[in-house]
Scaffold this motif. Structure first.
Motif, PDB file in Angstrom:
ATOM      1  N   GLU A  95       0.815  -1.153   0.050  1.00 20.82           N
ATOM      2  CA  GLU A  95       0.076  -0.016  -0.110  1.00 20.82           C
ATOM      3  C   GLU A  95       0.848   1.252   0.021  1.00 20.82           C
ATOM      4  N   ILE A  96       2.028   1.306   0.713  1.00 25.40           N
ATOM      5  CA  ILE A  96       2.948   2.328   0.746  1.00 25.40           C
ATOM      6  C   ILE A  96       3.448   2.637  -0.690  1.00 25.40           C
ATOM      7  N   LEU A  97       3.748   1.479  -1.354  1.00 26.25           N
ATOM      8  CA  LEU A  97       4.230   1.588  -2.660  1.00 26.25           C
ATOM      9  C   LEU A  97       3.311   2.138  -3.631  1.00 26.25           C
ATOM     10  N   TYR A  98       1.928   1.484  -3.578  1.00 23.91           N
ATOM     11  CA  TYR A  98       1.064   2.072  -4.383  1.00 23.91           C
ATOM     12  C   TYR A  98       0.820   3.598  -4.383  1.00 23.91           C
ATOM     13  N   ARG A  99       0.850   4.131  -3.028  1.00 15.57           N
ATOM     14  CA  ARG A  99       0.872   5.476  -2.883  1.00 15.57           C
ATOM     15  C   ARG A  99       1.995   6.342  -3.648  1.00 15.57           C
ATOM     16  N   ALA A 100       2.947   5.755  -3.217  1.00 10.97           N
ATOM     17  CA  ALA A 100       4.039   6.609  -3.682  1.00 10.97           C
ATOM     18  C   ALA A 100       4.194   6.555  -5.369  1.00 10.97           C
ATOM     19  N   ALA A 101       3.871   5.473  -5.885  1.00 14.33           N
ATOM     20  CA  ALA A 101       3.840   5.492  -7.427  1.00 14.33           C
ATOM     21  C   ALA A 101       2.789   6.336  -8.008  1.00 14.33           C
ATOM     22  N   GLN A 102       1.729   6.592  -7.476  1.00 10.50           N
ATOM     23  CA  GLN A 102       0.551   7.311  -7.796  1.00 10.50           C
ATOM     24  C   GLN A 102       0.780   8.937  -7.645  1.00 10.50           C
ATOM     25  N   ARG A 103       1.731   9.143  -6.233  1.00 10.85           N
ATOM     26  CA  ARG A 103       1.974  10.512  -6.093  1.00 10.85           C
ATOM     27  C   ARG A 103       3.238  10.954  -6.940  1.00 10.85           C
ATOM     28  N   LEU A 125      -2.132 -11.401  -8.329  1.00 11.43           N
ATOM     29  CA  LEU A 125      -2.211 -10.139  -7.486  1.00 11.43           C
ATOM     30  C   LEU A 125      -3.277  -9.298  -7.693  1.00 11.43           C
ATOM     31  N   GLN A 126      -3.840  -8.615  -7.011  1.00 11.75           N
ATOM     32  CA  GLN A 126      -4.691  -7.598  -7.352  1.00 11.75           C
ATOM     33  C   GLN A 126      -4.099  -6.250  -6.662  1.00 11.75           C
ATOM     34  N   THR A 127      -4.151  -5.332  -7.840  1.00  6.40           N
ATOM     35  CA  THR A 127      -3.334  -4.236  -7.747  1.00  6.40           C
ATOM     36  C   THR A 127      -4.305  -3.065  -8.157  1.00  6.40           C
ATOM     37  N   PRO A 128      -4.310  -1.777  -7.634  1.00  7.54           N
ATOM     38  CA  PRO A 128      -4.987  -0.927  -7.974  1.00  7.54           C
ATOM     39  C   PRO A 128      -4.987  -0.492  -9.311  1.00  7.54           C
ATOM     40  N   PRO A 129      -6.186   0.034 -10.216  1.00  8.00           N
ATOM     41  CA  PRO A 129      -5.982   0.371 -11.578  1.00  8.00           C
ATOM     42  C   PRO A 129      -5.208   1.760 -11.697  1.00  8.00           C
TER      43      PRO A 129
END
Length: 211
Positions: A78-86, A99-103
């Motif tokens: 989750e921390i990595l997902y937020r960093a990728a988006q930001r 794996l399920q990942t955010p769109p």
């Protein structure tokens, strides 16, 4: 000659002989015609070399984050997902299972076949110098560093050329003890302190890359 014309020549300092000499000198000069609307240029002038990419400065390659996802805790993902988006950083999770990942255009997952070190080998094969790998696998971290990458484990410890050999030696020692039947225990559960340590280590490394 008309007296008025003679007076005008005298006033402006016009010299017919000098003018004729200049005309004679221009007869041997040949100019290379250019496109319509452009200025002619002499044959001695070197042609201009067009810049690549339409004259724009080539873009630098962005860092890619690879995740050894089979053993990576969900809170770290989750921390990595937020960093990728930001920050707009590509993140790829590699695992033996779906794996399920955010769109997101910045996040993707890769499923590899089952087998020893299959996910690790995929990461090493696709890794580029300057990439970051999230893993608790010390041998994988050693390969990443040897290839010019960075590695952080889910507890926020950054592996470096200075400490990776010591970590490998300790891992091998623990493996020998376990093989001999000596109880060695395991790492403590991942808590809030470890999550914060990981987030801080990731932020520091990304900040260094943006300088």
């Amino acid at each position: 000659m008309n007296p008025a014309l003679q007076r005008l020549r005298a006033e402006i300092g016009f010299d017919p002989a000098a003018f004729a000499a200049r005309v004679d000198g221009l007869e041997g000069l040949r100019l290379t015609p250019g496109p319509v609307g452009s200025e002619p240029r002499s044959p001695e002038a070197p042609p201009k070399t067009p810049r690549r990419n339409g004259g724009k400065k080539p873009k630098e390659r962005h860092m890619h984050i690879w995740v050894d996802a089979d053993a990576c805790p969900a809170v770290i993902k989750e921390i990595l997902y937020r960093a990728a988006q930001r920050l707009g950083i590509p993140v790829t999770l590699v695992a033996n299972q779906p794996l399920q990942t955010p769109p997101s255009p910045w996040i993707r997952s890769v499923r590899v076949g089952h087998g020893f070190d299959v996910a690790d080998n995929h990461i090493v094969e696709h890794l580029k110098p300057g990439d970051l790998v999230i893993t608790g696998d010390i041998p994988l971290a050693a390969q990443v560093i040897d290839r010019g990458g960075d590695a952080i484990n889910p507890r926020g410890e950054r592996y470096t050329p200075e400490n990776i050999r010591g970590r490998l030696a300790m891992r091998d020692l623990m493996e020998e003890l376990r093989s001999a039947g000596t109880p060695t225990g395991g790492p403590p559960p991942l808590g809030k302190t470890e999550r914060q340590a990981f987030a801080n280590a990731l932020d520091r490394l990304l900040a260094q890359r943006r300088r």
